[in-house]
Design an enzyme around this catalytic site. Structure first.
Site, short mmCIF file in Angstrom:
data_model
loop_
_atom_site.label_atom_id
_atom_site.label_comp_id
_atom_site.label_asym_id
_atom_site.label_seq_id
_atom_site.Cartn_x
_atom_site.Cartn_y
_atom_site.Cartn_z
N TYR A 90 23.87 63.67 43.64
CA TYR A 90 24.50 62.81 44.25
C TYR A 90 23.99 61.29 44.42
O TYR A 90 24.70 60.48 43.87
CB TYR A 90 24.33 62.94 46.13
CG TYR A 90 25.50 64.28 46.35
CD1 TYR A 90 26.75 64.37 46.25
CD2 TYR A 90 24.74 65.64 46.68
CE1 TYR A 90 27.35 65.44 46.41
CE2 TYR A 90 25.52 66.58 46.97
CZ TYR A 90 26.97 66.62 46.62
OH TYR A 90 27.63 67.75 46.99
N PRO A 103 34.62 65.20 49.52
CA PRO A 103 35.93 66.02 49.85
C PRO A 103 36.39 66.06 51.22
O PRO A 103 35.94 64.97 51.83
CB PRO A 103 35.01 67.35 50.02
CG PRO A 103 33.63 67.10 50.32
CD PRO A 103 33.40 65.73 50.11
N HIS A 329 29.18 63.62 50.93
CA HIS A 329 28.89 64.95 50.78
C HIS A 329 27.29 65.29 50.58
O HIS A 329 26.96 66.35 50.59
CB HIS A 329 29.61 65.41 49.51
CG HIS A 329 29.93 66.91 49.49
ND1 HIS A 329 29.27 67.88 50.14
CD2 HIS A 329 30.27 67.82 48.47
CE1 HIS A 329 29.70 69.24 49.92
NE2 HIS A 329 30.40 69.03 48.67
N SER A 545 35.17 75.81 44.30
CA SER A 545 34.61 76.10 45.25
C SER A 545 35.39 76.90 45.96
O SER A 545 36.71 76.49 46.62
CB SER A 545 34.11 75.00 46.04
OG SER A 545 33.22 75.16 47.27
#
Length: 659
Positions: A90, A103, A329, A545
């Site tokens: 990240y 997301p 996230h 995922s």
């Protein structure tokens, strides 16, 4: 991502009860790395990689040195990979947060008959957030326990405590994940409400009392009226947070020159969360459209400026019933987001809103509009950010599909893991689209360990590739029985790698740790990590995922590479929800085509299972018939023998063996 179970026992919050993340054996990781990559490389590439890996792992070599240093690191830290992983996944990433990183959870479509209904929904939602935050503050949240593989293992709860207390601060080269510490400064007692690209401070505590839903509704009504005042409207500053991280860091530095802007930034960065009151976005509100609107707001012409992407939790409440939550996230994983949002939605469904004013608060001070001093330079930066966001809006190719042919109950009847089954189906669907296997990412929770985040389940296994080839290139030359055996082999391989990943034995975090240690020790870029195979291994063309829910909602996110797919799935009892994303400007991808191939693959695997089950049942029936015939023959032979030796009839009757 494994499904969680909840325990009513009070969470202690202590990490010491959990084990530390182990360091895998070096030879095991290097062997698995070669096994994972062999079928993804040409023979020439693989031979070169094999030599590099052998040299890296040689006795007394650089690999063993780095491994020993990594072991030392693990002994001195709660989690040896946490900082490396957070930066790599990240904080070092310079791409814009919307679509590329953040997301979204898309709530069920709401039916708001009047404008006040959306504000009631928002007030009820805020009330639920405050209740949930109270559970967090009291450390009264039920502990999570794993289900599925290694069921019953207690999981780390630390990610929950970052939901409303963290912030991603942009930096010129690396971002910083900032956490509010109550021991240093007071807990935030306000949220930020975004409305018509304006930002307002909504205090949720007044005179030491928390506002109830009626008061929250009153304040939201005031905010809407204030936002409608065109004379007071300011430029859409929130667009700057949608820019690339380096660009946003530079823009923030420009904003910080003015004290007014510093004060406004401070209020946003310290708030509990954002609630974004969106205008209606248009007549079409399909699942696909709502997913896109959650991810990017629709750009400047819709609600793209009505956001502040650095804050972990942004609740979206659209006037047209398009609602959900967008999360930054880096602070927590999807399953933590799911648990929080399910709590909120179940609370809202289970307890109707009681809009009665509390007697303790007779008059509410008006919410405060955040002020900005915008120079021509800032206006130029906003225009640039808006243009880039608009290009992103046009580029996102999203397809949300509800597969109704069957769900996880059918898969369980095959005595197969639903997650492993769907992963194999994704491999089949992708191969039908592109005719090749690619590096695939599936997130695996490491919350069994202190400060655990995730590692990667490499779903593009050799066994899955063998099955996929049999179902495509060898569909006529391979028997159904052979295909079924290959399917079982692929499911077993996927399940086995999942177990490795959730117990800390997967390869990606280990290789990352070795690479980062080499960098810290100023070894230069080692051949192992310059090798083409290593670059290919980290180009996740297929990023997947599982995000299961017990409430009607679904998760979506963008691809992680320009020529890739983001594939999120939510298996339910009798259906599966897929959210597939890609980019229009890639000539190699098309979300609708991938969904079409995926659906065909799911049907083909089901048909294979049904046919083999029917054949197996017929075979068993024939076996039963043969057994019965054999038994009758034996009985007949026995009676013949009795007759041959003249056994008296009355003795046969006495022994009850005469037919």
């Amino acid at each position: 991502m494994p499904v969680l179970d909840r325990d009513a026992s009070k969470d202690s919050g202590g990490r010491d009860a959990l084990p530390k993340l182990p360091v895998p054996n070096l030879k095991d990781t290097l062997d698995r790395y070669l096994s994972c990559m062999k079928h993804l490389l040409t023979e020439e590439q693989f031979n070169k990689t094999q030599n590099i890996v052998t040299q890296f792992g040689a006795p007394g070599g650089v690999g063993e040195l780095l491994q020993s240093k990594l072991t030392e690191r693990s002994e001195n830290m709660a989690n040896w990979v946490y900082d490396y992983w957070l930066n790599d996944m990240y904080l070092n990433n310079r791409l814009a947060l919307p679509v590329n990183s953040s997301p979204a959870m898309v709530f069920p479509q709401q039916n708001f008959k009047a404008p006040i209904d959306s504000l009631r929904f928002a007030a009820h939602l805020i009330s639920g957030v405050l209740e949930y935050k109270t559970h967090l503050d009291d450390r009264n949240l039920p502990a999570d326990y794993a289900r599925g593989q290694l069921a019953g293992t207690r999981l780390c709860m630390e990610q929950y405590y970052r939901l409303f207390t963290s912030y991603r601060l942009p930096g010129p080269e690396r971002d910083t994940l900032v956490a509010q510490e109550s021991s240093v400064m007071p807990e935030p007692e306000h949220i930020i409400v975004a409305c018509k690209n304006q930002f307002f401070v909504l205090d949720v505590m007044i005179n030491f009392r928390q506002l109830n839903q009626r008061d929250l509704l009153t304040q939201l009504e005031k905010i809407v009226k204030m936002a409608d005042n065109e004379e007071e409207q300011l430029p859409p500053i929130g667009l700057l947070t949608s820019d690339g991280r380096t660009e946003w860091a530079e823009s923030r530095s420009v904003l910080m020159r003015e004290s007014t802007n510093r004060d406004s930034l401070d209020m946003i960065e310290r708030c509990l969360c954002l609630v974004c009151l969106d205008d209606a976005s248009g007549p079409e509100l399909s699942d696909t459209t709502r997913a896109m609107l959650m991810l990017h707001g629709g750009g400047l012409t819709k609600n793209g400026g009505n956001r502040w992407y650095d804050k972990p939790m942004q609740f979206i409440v659209g006037a047209d019933g398009c609602c959900g939550v967008v999360c930054e996230h880096s602070a927590f994983e999807g399953i933590v987001l799911v648990q929080c949002t399910e709590y909120l939605l179940k609370c809202m469904i289970g307890s109707p809103s009681k809009l009665v004013r509390a007697a303790s608060v007779s008059e509410l001070p008006a919410p405060r509009r955040l002020r900005w001093k915008c120079t021509p330079e800032i206006h130029k930066l906003i225009t640039s950010a808006a243009d880039k966001l608009q290009r992103m809006v046009k580029n996102l190719d999203m397809s949300v599909h509800k597969f109704h042919d069957y769900g996880k109950e059918f898969i369980k009847k095959q005595k197969m893991s639903p997650d492993a089954y769907i992963q194999v189906a994704l491999q089949l669907g992708f191969y039908r689209c592109q005719g090749r296997p690619v590096s695939t990412y599936e997130s695996a929770s490491l919350r069994r360990f202190q400060q655990g985040r995730v590692d990667n389940i490499r779903s593009a296994t050799p066994e899955a590739f063998a099955f996929v080839k049999a179902m495509t290139e060898g569909k006529n030359s391979t028997s159904d029985t052979e295909k079924m055996e290959l399917l079982k082999g692929a499911i077993t391989a996927q399940t086995s790698y999942t177990r490795l990943a959730i117990t800390g034995m997967a390869i990606d975090n280990h290789l990352l740790g070795l690479r980062e240690l080499a960098h810290e020790m100023k070894m230069g870029k080692l051949e192992m990590f310059k090798d083409e195979a290593y670059l290919i291994s980290n180009q996740f063309i297929l990023s997947t995922s599982q995000v299961p829910t017990t409430v009607e909602m679904f998760c979506c996110y963008g691809p992680v590479v320009p020529n890739g797919y983001g594939a999120c799935y939510n298996p339910q009892s009798d259906h599966i929800i897929f959210s597939v994303s890609s980019f229009h400007d890639s000539q190699q991808t098309c979300s609708a085509e991938f969904v079409k191939c995926l659906v065909q693959g799911l049907r083909d695997i089901r048909d294979l299972c049904n046919k083999c089950n029917a054949d197996c049942a017929a075979t068993e029936e024939r076996k039963d018939q043969k057994t019965a015939i054999f038994s009758l023959c034996c009985l007949h032979q026995f009676l013949c023998l009795l007759y041959q030796y003249c056994v008296p009839i009355h003795l046969l009757k006495k022994q009850s063996i005469l037919l």
